[in-house]
Structure formats: structure tokens, C-alpha cells
Write a protein that holds these residues in place. Structure first.
Motif, PDB file in Angstrom:
ATOM      1  N   ALA A   1      -4.599  -4.540   6.128  1.00 12.86           N
ATOM      2  CA  ALA A   1      -3.205  -4.375   5.718  1.00 12.86           C
ATOM      3  C   ALA A   1      -2.806  -2.906   5.670  1.00 12.86           C
ATOM      4  O   ALA A   1      -1.648  -2.551   5.934  1.00 12.86           O
ATOM      5  CB  ALA A   1      -2.985  -5.017   4.351  1.00 12.86           C
ATOM      6  N   ALA A   2      -3.765  -2.037   5.343  1.00 14.68           N
ATOM      7  CA  ALA A   2      -3.488  -0.605   5.208  1.00 14.68           C
ATOM      8  C   ALA A   2      -3.695   0.154   6.515  1.00 14.68           C
ATOM      9  O   ALA A   2      -3.413   1.344   6.578  1.00 14.68           O
ATOM     10  CB  ALA A   2      -4.388  -0.003   4.140  1.00 14.68           C
ATOM     11  N   ARG A   3      -4.195  -0.528   7.531  1.00 18.38           N
ATOM     12  CA  ARG A   3      -4.538   0.133   8.799  1.00 18.38           C
ATOM     13  C   ARG A   3      -5.499   1.295   8.563  1.00 18.38           C
ATOM     14  O   ARG A   3      -5.361   2.382   9.112  1.00 18.38           O
ATOM     15  CB  ARG A   3      -3.290   0.601   9.537  1.00 18.38           C
ATOM     16  CG  ARG A   3      -2.378  -0.529   9.989  1.00 18.38           C
ATOM     17  CD  ARG A   3      -1.121  -0.033  10.695  1.00 18.38           C
ATOM     18  NE  ARG A   3      -0.205   0.598   9.742  1.00 18.38           N
ATOM     19  CZ  ARG A   3       0.044   1.898   9.707  1.00 18.38           C
ATOM     20  NH1 ARG A   3      -0.532   2.720  10.563  1.00 18.38           N
ATOM     21  NH2 ARG A   3       0.900   2.387   8.811  1.00 18.38           N
ATOM     22  N   ALA A   4      -6.512   1.018   7.726  1.00 14.60           N
ATOM     23  CA  ALA A   4      -7.524   2.013   7.377  1.00 14.60           C
ATOM     24  C   ALA A   4      -8.899   1.468   7.750  1.00 14.60           C
ATOM     25  O   ALA A   4      -9.083   0.250   7.871  1.00 14.60           O
ATOM     26  CB  ALA A   4      -7.459   2.328   5.889  1.00 14.60           C
ATOM     27  N   ASP A   5      -9.852   2.360   7.915  1.00 16.69           N
ATOM     28  CA  ASP A   5     -11.195   1.886   8.266  1.00 16.69           C
ATOM     29  C   ASP A   5     -12.196   1.991   7.129  1.00 16.69           C
ATOM     30  O   ASP A   5     -13.265   1.394   7.180  1.00 16.69           O
ATOM     31  CB  ASP A   5     -11.735   2.619   9.502  1.00 16.69           C
ATOM     32  CG  ASP A   5     -11.808   4.133   9.329  1.00 16.69           C
ATOM     33  OD1 ASP A   5     -11.929   4.596   8.186  1.00 16.69           O
ATOM     34  OD2 ASP A   5     -11.745   4.846  10.341  1.00 16.69           O
TER      35      ASP A   5
ATOM     36  N   LEU B   1      -8.549   4.287   2.379  1.00 17.97           N
ATOM     37  CA  LEU B   1      -7.900   3.455   1.378  1.00 17.97           C
ATOM     38  C   LEU B   1      -8.564   3.705   0.029  1.00 17.97           C
ATOM     39  O   LEU B   1      -9.765   3.466  -0.143  1.00 17.97           O
ATOM     40  CB  LEU B   1      -8.009   1.983   1.755  1.00 17.97           C
ATOM     41  CG  LEU B   1      -7.274   1.001   0.831  1.00 17.97           C
ATOM     42  CD1 LEU B   1      -5.771   1.290   0.803  1.00 17.97           C
ATOM     43  CD2 LEU B   1      -7.532  -0.445   1.261  1.00 17.97           C
ATOM     44  N   LEU B   2      -7.792   4.194  -0.926  1.00 21.44           N
ATOM     45  CA  LEU B   2      -8.307   4.565  -2.242  1.00 21.44           C
ATOM     46  C   LEU B   2      -7.904   3.522  -3.281  1.00 21.44           C
ATOM     47  O   LEU B   2      -6.742   3.124  -3.354  1.00 21.44           O
ATOM     48  CB  LEU B   2      -7.764   5.935  -2.657  1.00 21.44           C
ATOM     49  CG  LEU B   2      -7.913   7.071  -1.637  1.00 21.44           C
ATOM     50  CD1 LEU B   2      -7.329   8.366  -2.206  1.00 21.44           C
ATOM     51  CD2 LEU B   2      -9.362   7.259  -1.231  1.00 21.44           C
TER      52      LEU B   2
ATOM     53  N   ALA C   1      -4.170   9.960   4.019  1.00 16.38           N
ATOM     54  CA  ALA C   1      -4.255  10.287   5.448  1.00 16.38           C
ATOM     55  C   ALA C   1      -4.630  11.747   5.607  1.00 16.38           C
ATOM     56  O   ALA C   1      -3.940  12.642   5.117  1.00 16.38           O
ATOM     57  CB  ALA C   1      -2.924  10.003   6.131  1.00 16.38           C
ATOM     58  N   LEU C   2      -5.737  12.000   6.308  1.00 17.92           N
ATOM     59  CA  LEU C   2      -6.231  13.362   6.530  1.00 17.92           C
ATOM     60  C   LEU C   2      -6.839  13.457   7.916  1.00 17.92           C
ATOM     61  O   LEU C   2      -7.704  12.641   8.283  1.00 17.92           O
ATOM     62  CB  LEU C   2      -7.290  13.722   5.480  1.00 17.92           C
ATOM     63  CG  LEU C   2      -8.022  15.059   5.670  1.00 17.92           C
ATOM     64  CD1 LEU C   2      -7.063  16.234   5.470  1.00 17.92           C
ATOM     65  CD2 LEU C   2      -9.208  15.165   4.709  1.00 17.92           C
TER      66      LEU C   2
ATOM     67  N   VAL D   1       0.837  -1.194   0.000  1.00 17.30           N
ATOM     68  CA  VAL D   1       0.000   0.000   0.000  1.00 17.30           C
ATOM     69  C   VAL D   1       0.877   1.251   0.000  1.00 17.30           C
ATOM     70  O   VAL D   1       1.758   1.399   0.848  1.00 17.30           O
ATOM     71  CB  VAL D   1      -0.940   0.011   1.219  1.00 17.30           C
ATOM     72  CG1 VAL D   1      -1.809   1.271   1.204  1.00 17.30           C
ATOM     73  CG2 VAL D   1      -1.820  -1.231   1.225  1.00 17.30           C
ATOM     74  N   ALA D   2       0.625   2.138  -0.957  1.00 12.06           N
ATOM     75  CA  ALA D   2       1.315   3.424  -0.998  1.00 12.06           C
ATOM     76  C   ALA D   2       0.635   4.404  -0.048  1.00 12.06           C
ATOM     77  O   ALA D   2      -0.486   4.162   0.430  1.00 12.06           O
ATOM     78  CB  ALA D   2       1.310   3.974  -2.422  1.00 12.06           C
ATOM     79  N   GLU D   3       1.298   5.512   0.231  1.00 11.02           N
ATOM     80  CA  GLU D   3       0.785   6.501   1.178  1.00 11.02           C
ATOM     81  C   GLU D   3       0.725   7.876   0.512  1.00 11.02           C
ATOM     82  O   GLU D   3       1.654   8.292  -0.182  1.00 11.02           O
ATOM     83  CB  GLU D   3       1.688   6.586   2.414  1.00 11.02           C
ATOM     84  CG  GLU D   3       1.796   5.286   3.196  1.00 11.02           C
ATOM     85  CD  GLU D   3       0.783   5.186   4.332  1.00 11.02           C
ATOM     86  OE1 GLU D   3       0.183   6.229   4.679  1.00 11.02           O
ATOM     87  OE2 GLU D   3       0.617   4.075   4.859  1.00 11.02           O
ATOM     88  N   LEU D   4      -0.369   8.582   0.737  1.00  7.25           N
ATOM     89  CA  LEU D   4      -0.523   9.965   0.299  1.00  7.25           C
ATOM     90  C   LEU D   4      -0.965  10.794   1.504  1.00  7.25           C
ATOM     91  O   LEU D   4      -2.160  10.845   1.828  1.00  7.25           O
ATOM     92  CB  LEU D   4      -1.555  10.084  -0.828  1.00  7.25           C
ATOM     93  CG  LEU D   4      -1.915  11.508  -1.274  1.00  7.25           C
ATOM     94  CD1 LEU D   4      -0.696  12.227  -1.847  1.00  7.25           C
ATOM     95  CD2 LEU D   4      -3.058  11.492  -2.277  1.00  7.25           C
ATOM     96  N   PRO D   5      -0.037  11.436   2.201  1.00  7.32           N
ATOM     97  CA  PRO D   5      -0.430  12.271   3.338  1.00  7.32           C
ATOM     98  C   PRO D   5      -0.976  13.612   2.869  1.00  7.32           C
ATOM     99  O   PRO D   5      -0.473  14.198   1.910  1.00  7.32           O
ATOM    100  CB  PRO D   5       0.883  12.442   4.111  1.00  7.32           C
ATOM    101  CG  PRO D   5       1.944  12.304   3.071  1.00  7.32           C
ATOM    102  CD  PRO D   5       1.419  11.350   2.037  1.00  7.32           C
TER     103      PRO D   5
END
Length: 254
Positions: A198-202, A125-126, A118-119, A6-10
Motif C-alpha cells: 500500500a505504501a509502495r515501499a520495500d 515504511l516507519l 523517502a530518501l 500512509v503519510a509521507e516524510l520526504p
């Protein structure tokens, strides 16, 4: 199914709201959808826009920008848009051949699928969503073939006219399937949940299925499906999903 890397976009510190759109399927035969998209890209108050795939009905390669007036018009809209806010693009099943040449020509930033946005302390997760439709085995086999670097290199080496004809044949086949009333597989809930863990997203935000809705998953997780855009439909369809500290809100644009 193994969860992908998973990539990250802060979010930038100044961002308060970011829009997600997908499945516009821009095509010269549907000018109303193009006009609505052009107006939206110029006027949205969002601090950034993320396009979750299938912006184009078909994309035969970045060299189409120098040979096709409609592709050039789309690029011009994006160049104007990025002067106001960042625009991100994540590949869909129709425009998976969008590449670095497109990014350089437009200023749009390419994202991996999936990417965590992340916001305000929340992780979204997109994804385009096609890889999660596990029941569509025929498509997934095709996807594995055309996403292979060797296949893409060989395909892009063919003359542009030949590639455009191939893309047109895929579009005609898709339209025939629509008319037949065939039902396509939806996102697999178990696979979606594995990706979220896996992404630690909800929350998973995706397009592809053209079945807009909000779906509860186990453990308080959820997935939000974006609508496609079709301004010639009755009623017309066009919508952005606006992400902010207060959550997700659908913004009707049709």
C-alpha cells in the motif's frame, strides 16, 4: 486487515543519513538509559532523528510537563536536540497520549503511524509496529479503546494524579507479565507485506516487539525490527538504525 492511509516524510535535499530509535521506555528509575539517550541526542551525526514510539515508559498527558521533574528533563533534552537537527516522534503503545502540547514545548514534530520516509530514491515504511501484531488480540482490543478520541478526552479530563496512578498500574502489570515469561505475538508477515504494498515501499522499520532482527518477506521485501534500550541490562542494549543511500546500518550505542 485493511492497510491504513500512509503519510509521507520526504528527506530534505541536504540529508544524507537519518536515525531511527524506539522503545527507550524512559523512566526516572532507570537513569542510565536516560543518560545514554541524552548523550546520543546531543552527539549523533545524523541529519534527523525519528523516534518510533515508546520513548517514555508512560505518558499520562502533556500537562505532566509542568508537574513532573523527569518529564521536564526529557523535554529539555529534546529542545536542545532540535536546535541541531529535526526530531520526529511517532506514537507507541506506552506514549500514545503525547500531543500537540508536547510538540509545542519541545519542537519535536509528530508523525502519523505509519509514515513513509523517502530518501535517495528509496521508500522506508516507519511504524511503531504494535498494530501489526495481529495475534495479540487482547492488546489490539485495548488499543482500539484507548486510541478513540472520546476515550482520550474523558481520560485527559481526569486529575493528573489519577492519570499517573493509572499509568503506573499499567507499568506494574507489564512488569509482572515480563517476569511470568509470557510470549507475545510478533508482527504478522502478511499484514506487514500488505502495508508495504500500500505504501509502495520495500522495507518496514518498526519497534514494539523488543525482538531486534532482519526478516525477509515475499517479493524482495523485508522488515527490520529495532531493539529496545536498557542500559541496566547485562549486556546493555542501545542502538540506532541509520538510514542512508547505501541502506540501513545498525549503530551500537551501549
Amino acid at each position: 486487515m485493511t492497510a491504513p492511509q500512509v503519510a509521507e516524510l520526504p528527506a530534505a535535499p541536504s540529508w544524507r543519513a537519518v536515525d531511527c530509535i524506539s522503545d527507550l521506555h524512559l523512566h526516572p528509575a532507570e537513569p542510565a538509559t536516560f543518560d545514554a539517550w541524552r548523550a546520543y541526542m546531543a552527539a549523533t551525526p545524523a541529519d534527523a532523528v525519528v523516534i518510533l514510539g515508546d520513548l517514555f515508559e508512560a505518558w499520562p498527558g502533556d500537562d505532566v510537563l509542568g508537574a513532573d521533574a523527569f518529564a521536564a528533563s526529557c523535554a529539555a533534552v529534546l529542545r536542545e536536540a532540535v536546535l541541531q537537527r529535526p526530531v520526529y516522534f511517532l506514537h507507541g503503545n506506552r506514549d500514545f497520549l503525547v500531543g500537540d502540547g508536547f510538540a509545542r514545548a519541545t519542537g519535536v514534530r509528530l508523525l502519523a503511524d505509519p509514515t513513509v520516509f523517502a530518501l535517495a530514491g528509496r521508500r522506508w515504511l516507519l511504524s511503531h509496529g504494535d498494530e501489526l501484531c495481529l495475534g495479540d488480540t487482547e492488546y489490539l482490543a485495548f488499543r482500539a479503546q484507548v486510541r478513540a478520541p472520546a476515550w482520550q478526552a474523558a481520560f485527559l479530563a481526569r486529575p493528573l494524579a489519577e492519570r499517573q496512578a493509572y499509568a503506573q498500574s499499567l507499568r506494574a502489570e507489564s512488569e509482572q507479565r515480563k517476569r511470568s515469561g509470557r510470549t507475545y505475538a510478533d508482527v504478522d508477515p502478511g499484514a506487514a507485506l500488505a502495508w508495504l504494498h500500500a505504501a509502495r515501499a520495500d522495507t518496514l522499520v518498526h519497534g514494539h516487539t523488543h525482538r531486534p532482527g532482519d526478516h525477509a518477506l515475499d517479493g524482495g521485501h523485508q522488515r527490520i525490527t529495532l531493539t529496545d534500550w536498557d542500559l541496566a541490562a547485562r549486556p546493555p542494549r542501545a542502538e540506532a538504525l541509520r538510514l542512508s543511500a547505501s541502506g540501513a546500518r545498525r549503530v551500537a550505542l551501549a
